[in-house]
Scaffold this active site. Structure first.
Site, PDB file in Angstrom:
ATOM      1  N   GLY A  34       0.806  -1.216   0.000  1.00  0.00           N
ATOM      2  CA  GLY A  34       0.000   0.000   0.000  1.00  0.00           C
ATOM      3  C   GLY A  34       0.839   1.266   0.000  1.00  0.00           C
ATOM      4  N   GLU A  81       4.473   3.161  -6.664  1.00  0.00           N
ATOM      5  CA  GLU A  81       3.254   3.599  -7.364  1.00  0.00           C
ATOM      6  C   GLU A  81       3.225   5.119  -7.526  1.00  0.00           C
ATOM      7  OE1 GLU A  81       1.625   1.506  -8.810  1.00  0.00           O
ATOM      8  OE2 GLU A  81       1.304  -0.326  -7.652  1.00  0.00           O
TER       9      GLU A  81
END
Length: 225
Positions: A34, A81
């Site tokens: 995450g 990301e």
């Protein structure tokens, strides 16, 4: 426009730590999985690569210039990301924060379904429709492009075989959308094991999502400290 973040960069960093810890405590991520970020005055502050979210200290959030993509060199790499966050902030000035997690019920849902129906008032008011993006290799510009393509249409996007991305005007809004979508996926899968779940009708959803119901949404968010 800064997407609802009117805090100082120091306060933003502390707030990121707060919600990062919540994602781990509530098992929305496991290990170093995450990433979360917040926008502030033309910069985004993003979790560093290789850290569990609850390990990140305020000074370790990586500052990235949104327009240029330039990274402030503090010896830490931004999350893998980074492009997904960067592209989303570039195309949508209303996004003030992004939370990307790997919630177990959301991932389970994407293995068997695509369209998450709107089933209860909190989901209708806080999240609305949730979109789905088929599996794309993580950490690539392909995933960034796939997310950005739909990010303007919904605040919550399920990534097939991967996880969930939520956005909001601020961190609290983005984070609580994550919780509500995970709860929605859980409720759906439990109900589906018995029979086809009964979703809210279009009229019932629109009644909650209407402008008259803005007070309901605000009241919910105020309760979520």
């Amino acid at each position: 426009m800064n997407g609802g973040n009117h805090l100082s960069s120091t306060a933003i960093r502390e707030e990121l730590c707060k919600y990062a810890r919540k994602t781990v405590t509530n098992k929305l991520v496991v290990g170093p999985g995450g990433n979360i970020s917040a926008r502030h005055e033309g910069k985004m502050y993003l979790s560093p690569s290789g850290f569990a979210l609850d390990e990140v200290e305020p000074e370790q959030w990586v500052e990235v210039d949104i327009e240029s993509g330039e990274i402030t060199d503090i010896g830490l790499r931004p999350s893998s990301e980074v492009l997904m966050h960067l592209y989303a902030y570039r195309v949508n000035p209303n996004i003030g924060a992004i939370v990307h997690t790997h919630p177990p019920y959301c991932i389970a849902f994407t293995l068997v379904e695509r369209e998450l129906p709107i089933m209860f008032p909190d989901q209708a008011a806080l999240v609305g429709k949730t979109l789905y993006v088929p599996y794309v290799l993580p950490t690539t510009d392909k995933l960034a492009d796939a997310y950005v393509e739909v990010a303007g249409q919904a605040s919550s996007v399920l990534l097939g075989n991967h996880g969930l991305v939520t956005s909001g005007r601020n961190l609290r809004e983005a984070y609580y959308r994550t919780e509500v979508v995970e709860e929605s996926a859980k409720i759906y899968l439990i109900a589906k094991a018995i029979r086809e779940p009964k979703a809210l009708t279009k009229e019932e959803f629109e009644e909650i999502a209407s402008l008259e119901s803005e007070a309901y949404r605000i009241q919910l968010l105020q309760k979520m400290k």
